[in-house]
Design a protein around this motif. Structure first.
Motif, mmCIF file in Angstrom:
data_model
loop_
_atom_site.group_PDB
_atom_site.id
_atom_site.type_symbol
_atom_site.label_atom_id
_atom_site.label_comp_id
_atom_site.label_asym_id
_atom_site.label_seq_id
_atom_site.Cartn_x
_atom_site.Cartn_y
_atom_site.Cartn_z
ATOM 1 N N GLN A 196 0.798 -1.289 0.086
ATOM 2 C CA GLN A 196 -0.023 -0.093 -0.175
ATOM 3 C C GLN A 196 0.868 1.263 -0.101
ATOM 4 N N MET A 197 0.859 2.198 -0.994
ATOM 5 C CA MET A 197 1.527 3.219 -0.924
ATOM 6 C C MET A 197 0.568 4.563 -0.811
ATOM 7 N N GLN A 198 1.115 5.391 -0.126
ATOM 8 C CA GLN A 198 0.395 6.716 0.300
ATOM 9 C C GLN A 198 1.577 7.830 0.400
ATOM 10 N N ASN A 199 1.507 8.727 -0.653
ATOM 11 C CA ASN A 199 2.328 9.997 -0.578
ATOM 12 C C ASN A 199 1.465 11.153 -0.294
ATOM 13 N N ILE A 200 1.501 11.879 0.517
ATOM 14 C CA ILE A 200 0.727 13.058 1.195
ATOM 15 C C ILE A 200 1.609 14.333 1.057
ATOM 16 N N TYR A 201 1.043 15.148 0.339
ATOM 17 C CA TYR A 201 1.555 16.629 0.353
ATOM 18 C C TYR A 201 0.813 17.657 0.972
ATOM 19 N N ALA A 202 1.250 18.321 1.759
ATOM 20 C CA ALA A 202 0.310 19.373 2.467
ATOM 21 C C ALA A 202 0.780 20.656 2.732
ATOM 22 N N LEU A 203 0.225 21.657 2.646
ATOM 23 C CA LEU A 203 0.478 22.960 3.023
ATOM 24 C C LEU A 203 -0.785 23.486 3.985
ATOM 25 N N TYR A 204 -0.565 24.441 4.702
ATOM 26 C CA TYR A 204 -1.306 25.091 5.730
ATOM 27 C C TYR A 204 -1.209 26.457 6.281
ATOM 28 N N ALA A 205 -1.934 27.109 6.493
ATOM 29 C CA ALA A 205 -2.064 28.468 7.038
ATOM 30 C C ALA A 205 -2.955 28.719 8.314
ATOM 31 N N SER A 206 -2.371 29.435 9.211
ATOM 32 C CA SER A 206 -3.220 29.806 10.385
ATOM 33 C C SER A 206 -3.100 31.005 10.882
ATOM 34 N N TYR A 207 -4.083 31.491 11.307
ATOM 35 C CA TYR A 207 -4.249 33.084 12.098
ATOM 36 C C TYR A 207 -4.688 32.894 13.428
ATOM 37 N N THR A 208 -4.223 33.398 14.443
ATOM 38 C CA THR A 208 -4.607 33.957 15.524
ATOM 39 C C THR A 208 -4.686 35.260 16.036
ATOM 40 N N GLY A 209 -5.773 35.728 16.443
ATOM 41 C CA GLY A 209 -5.788 37.077 16.682
ATOM 42 C C GLY A 209 -6.502 37.487 18.114
ATOM 43 N N HIS A 210 -6.018 38.376 18.899
ATOM 44 C CA HIS A 210 -6.695 38.746 20.120
ATOM 45 C C HIS A 210 -7.113 40.037 19.990
ATOM 46 N N PHE A 211 -8.180 40.230 20.426
ATOM 47 C CA PHE A 211 -9.016 41.481 20.334
ATOM 48 C C PHE A 211 -9.701 41.682 21.729
ATOM 49 N N GLY A 212 -9.214 42.331 22.587
ATOM 50 C CA GLY A 212 -9.642 42.387 23.932
ATOM 51 C C GLY A 212 -10.062 40.990 24.702
ATOM 52 N N ALA A 213 -11.305 41.046 24.974
ATOM 53 C CA ALA A 213 -11.711 39.964 25.327
ATOM 54 C C ALA A 213 -12.074 38.617 24.474
ATOM 55 N N TRP A 214 -11.750 38.853 23.224
ATOM 56 C CA TRP A 214 -11.972 37.938 22.366
ATOM 57 C C TRP A 214 -10.822 37.410 21.622
ATOM 58 N N THR A 215 -10.766 36.239 21.346
ATOM 59 C CA THR A 215 -9.702 35.540 20.470
ATOM 60 C C THR A 215 -10.384 34.768 19.487
ATOM 61 N N ALA A 216 -9.737 35.060 18.160
ATOM 62 C CA ALA A 216 -10.230 34.466 17.099
ATOM 63 C C ALA A 216 -9.262 33.501 16.467
ATOM 64 N N LYS A 217 -9.283 32.407 16.018
ATOM 65 C CA LYS A 217 -8.255 31.433 15.197
ATOM 66 C C LYS A 217 -8.892 30.695 14.210
ATOM 67 N N ALA A 218 -8.571 30.991 13.016
ATOM 68 C CA ALA A 218 -9.107 30.204 11.579
ATOM 69 C C ALA A 218 -7.937 29.627 11.015
ATOM 70 N N GLY A 219 -7.762 28.605 10.241
ATOM 71 C CA GLY A 219 -6.949 27.907 9.486
ATOM 72 C C GLY A 219 -7.531 27.184 8.356
ATOM 73 N N VAL A 220 -6.684 27.026 7.397
ATOM 74 C CA VAL A 220 -7.004 26.084 6.315
ATOM 75 C C VAL A 220 -5.945 24.984 5.971
ATOM 76 N N ARG A 221 -6.024 23.819 5.572
ATOM 77 C CA ARG A 221 -5.121 23.112 5.473
ATOM 78 C C ARG A 221 -5.659 22.334 3.959
ATOM 79 N N TYR A 222 -4.392 22.240 3.145
ATOM 80 C CA TYR A 222 -4.683 21.524 1.970
ATOM 81 C C TYR A 222 -3.698 20.133 1.719
ATOM 82 N N GLU A 223 -4.286 19.196 1.251
ATOM 83 C CA GLU A 223 -3.672 17.860 1.303
ATOM 84 C C GLU A 223 -4.064 17.241 0.019
ATOM 85 N N HIS A 224 -2.967 16.901 -0.749
ATOM 86 C CA HIS A 224 -3.039 16.094 -1.979
ATOM 87 C C HIS A 224 -2.407 14.740 -1.589
ATOM 88 N N THR A 225 -3.230 13.668 -1.836
ATOM 89 C CA THR A 225 -2.703 12.343 -1.802
ATOM 90 C C THR A 225 -2.717 11.454 -2.877
#
Length: 745
Positions: A412-441
């Motif tokens: 069984q062969m599996q070759n996986i290639y991935a790229l990702y980006a993630s952002y975290t921001g603090h806005f007073g009492a609020w914290t937001a985090k978002a990200g996306v990951r791309y995977e080619h298999t």
């Protein structure tokens, strides 16, 4: 002599807490201030066993008295969000599809065989257990249940010297010894851990009673199978981690690990009889099995980290994993009544291999006055799994011939290639985090012998995640999160080899399996106070094209296999609560209740129902510094695509005390499930033509003692490479369906 003992209670050591743990206070600062006036200074702090920020839960084994000398499987039963059933199968948040790491690095052999390894692995080998339910874009997109991360003592230090510990344990189920050491000289740090365990006073006993009813056959109506099994094992694991820090901006690290287990099936006797609708015996036979299950895995890793002057960080890491799992079973077949075997002797040999190369690059940079963080990176995994499976029979143990038509040799062969980006921001009492990951298999199967087929497919997955947190205070927050996860089939699930160890029972994989996707949204409230602390949350989860295990019958032969047939939905309410009853007494409770709806097409099945579990832990420090702990819990009910499981319960206690002036010697006693020899686990399966009932009984009662000696002294944690390669990319080989007369070790 003056002794100062400040007592700190109710401090939440989580990411939302501004207070630092007591064990990170620089010792030199305290000693410089007080040494001239005090002959002795004693500082103690009350630490929490459980911490959580809504995305990651941490269970501190060092603070759990009842885990000293116990097995890792016993310790996992007390961790919130984790359930362990009567057949040693684990679920995280009700999901059996999760990944297993050790110190943030994947251990492929553990993922495929944890139920056999964890009940021989000592809990003392680890300092903490992490349950990561929201891995984020930086982690691989695999593992719908999340990540189980086992942490050993890997802290680096700023002082030259050494420290270590030796633990010996003995119980009715196993004996073992653990060695740990850590040292620093100049800019070089190293730590090592070696653990050994083996069956001690008695072998591990298991037995089962299975009944299968064929609604459409009045003669071959009820099949009854009785099985008794005894196994023994030897287990060893070792890890080595080292780092070199030439200056304040560069860190080089390397390490390796080895895990091995040799389990002997000393006895597995099975008696099978068929009855008609009137209860008259139609035929019967017996089979007597012996064999070996060996597991060996090794890994090596190296990494480099560079810290930029503007607070940015660059990391580069490489990881190699190798694993081998041979299972060899021989059987003697005897006809008891109106039955004939073509051969009196038979064998099944299965040898699975995993080979994996991983390269990972990560870059992170804060900006906007440290209020924002950007993370990005890439990863490449090159994997080659192999399965060599043979079966055969003969007139004697020395004269067996391989059945070439039934043998399977495949890659069984599996070759996986991935790229990702993630952002975290603090806005007073609020914290937001978002990200996306791309995977080619790129993945495929190539048969090395016989079957000329070669299958190959390409997958492109875009996997988003997001979370929004509002902090009412440093101790409390409300978190709304969404994440998508995927799972690829494992080598065990795709191999078409027909595992026919027991007559009339066949297990096989499906080479046409593809990936499954899971979407989950959750809302969690977390609050840690001086007296009460914990969290409560609700989540909705759906999985389409899910890989499901199902059973079907052809004549009197029962088959178990896998297919992408599931459309699963669930909604759950879960949480845990810590209570600081007094400076000497704490208690925690946890629970989960969920409604599950399961559907499939071709074959057409559906099931739904409630499932739930709960647990409690109590700890008390008695006069004389004697630590007492009690724990217990119950899994009330569970459902699968074709049936349901009965509930089961567990309980235990622990007593420990430190000795010598610097508390360098610890004696611990523990016991669990002592009022019954066997723990019972029942499963029920329904199809349009058959009904199957299985009562699996596992010897889980345990009484043990352990002794730990700590030596040397080191303090003050120093920085280390923060990149950890995490390959969480294969679906679990068991979806919680329960035993079907197969091998349980």
């Amino acid at each position: 002599m003056l002794t100062i003992i400040p007592l700190i209670t109710g401090i939440a050591l989580s990411s939302t807490t501004a207070l630092a743990p007591a064990d990170t206070i620089p010792v030199d600062t305290v000693s410089q201030k007080f040494t001239d006036n005090l002959e002795e200074l004693v500082v103690t702090a009350k630490k929490k066993v459980i911490k959580s920020d809504g995305a990651t839960l941490t269970y501190d084994l060092r603070e759990d008295t009842s885990s000293k000398g116990a097995t890792l499987l016993d310790a996992l039963k007390k961790v919130p969000m984790i359930t362990v059933d009567g057949q040693d199968k684990i679920m995280i948040n009700g999901d059996s599809n999760f990944k297993i790491f050790v110190n943030g690095k994947e251990e492929p052999m553990l993922e495929a065989n944890y139920d056999k390894i964890f009940k021989s692995m000592p809990a003392d080998a680890f300092s903490k257990i992490e349950v990561i339910t929201e891995p984020g874009a930086k982690f691989d997109a695999e593992g719908t249940g999340g990540i189980l991360n086992l942490i050993t003592e890997t802290k680096q230090t700023s002082k030259d010297g050494y420290t270590g510990s030796i633990t010996g344990s003995l119980s009715n189920r196993e004996s073992g010894v653990s060695l740990f050491g850590r040292a620093k000289y100049g800019n070089f740090n190293v730590d090592a851990n070696v653990n050994y365990a083996a069956t001690a006073i008695s072998d591990q006993d298991q037995k089962s009673h299975m009944e299968t009813i064929d609604y459409n056959n009045s003669q071959a109506y009820k099949l009854v199978r009785e099985q008794v099994q005894k196994t023994g094992f030897h287990f060893i694991s070792s890890t080595l981690n080292a780092s070199w820090t030439p200056d304040d901006h560069n860190i080089f690290s390397f390490g390796g690990s080895y895990t091995g287990i040799n389990a002997k099936i000393k006895k597995m006797d099975q008696h099978t009889n068929m009855f008609d609708t009137e209860g008259n015996r139609q035929w019967g036979y017996s089979q007597y099995f012996k064999g070996n299950l060996k597991m060996n895995s090794a890994s090596a890793n190296a990494s480099y980290q560079h810290d930029f002057k503007d607070s940015g960080k660059f990391t580069l890491a490489y990881l190699f994993n190798f694993g081998k799992t041979p299972l060899h079973i021989n059987s003697v077949n005897e006809a008891d009544y109106n039955f004939s075997f073509p051969f009196a002797y038979s064998f099944n040999n299965m040898d699975n291999y995993t080979r994996e190369h991983t390269v990972q690059i990560d870059y992170s940079t804060p900006f906007g006055g440290e209020k924002h963080l950007l993370e990005t990176g890439g990863k490449m995994i090159l994997r080659l799994n192999s399965a060599y499976s043979t079966q055969g029979s003969g007139t004697s143990a020395d004269n067996m011939i391989s059945d070439d038509a039934g043998n399977v040799f495949m890659n069984q062969m599996q070759n996986i290639y991935a790229l990702y980006a993630s952002y975290t921001g603090h806005f007073g009492a609020w914290t937001a985090k978002a990200g996306v990951r791309y995977e080619h298999t790129d993945m495929g199967i190539k048969y090395l012998k016989g079957d000329p087929r070669k299958t190959w497919s390409n997958l492109d997955d875009v996997v988003p995640n997001a979370a929004l947190t509002y902090s009412f205070s440093p101790m409390s927050n409300l978190r709304l999160a969404y994440q998508m996860r995927i799972s690829r089939p494992s080598i065990q699930q795709i191999s078409p080899f027909q595992v026919n160890i027991m007559e009339n029972i066949v297990q096989l994989g499906n080479p046409d399996l593809t990936s499954q996707k899971n979407n989950k949204i959750s809302l969690t409230y977390t609050n840690f106070g001086r007296v009460l602390g914990g969290n409560i949350g609700v989540e909705y989860s759906q999985t389409d094209n899910a890989i499901e295990s199902y059973e079907y019958w052809e004549g009197q032969t029962q088959y178990s296999t896998y297919a992408n047939i599931g459309n699963n939905r669930s909604i759950a309410l879960q949480g845990f609560l810590n209570i600081n009853i007094s400076p000497r007494m704490t208690m925690s409770v946890n629970g989960r209740v969920a409604y599950v709806s399961l559907k499939s097409t071709s074959p057409d099945y559906s099931n739904h129902g409630w499932t739930g579990n709960y647990g409690a832990n109590w700890a008390y420090t008695a006069p004389g510094d004697i630590k007492l702990s009690l724990y217990g819990g119950q899994n009330v009910h569970n459902v699968n695509l074709q049936g349901h499981f009965s509930g089961f319960y567990y309980y235990g206690l622990g007593i420990s005390r430190d000795f010598l002036k610097n508390k360098s010697l610890n004696l611990a006693l523990n016991a669990s499930n002592i009022f019954s020899k066997y723990s019972s686990f029942k499963s029920y399966t329904y199809t349009k033509t058959h009904y199957n009932y299985n009562n699996f009984q596992n010897q889980q009662w345990r009484v043990g003692v352990s002794l730990t000696w700590k030596f040397g002294q080191l303090s003050a944690p120093a920085k280390k490479v923060q990149l950890q390669i995490d390959n969480d990319d294969k679906v679990s080989t068991d979806n919680g369906q329960g035993a079907k007369g197969g091998i349980g070790l």
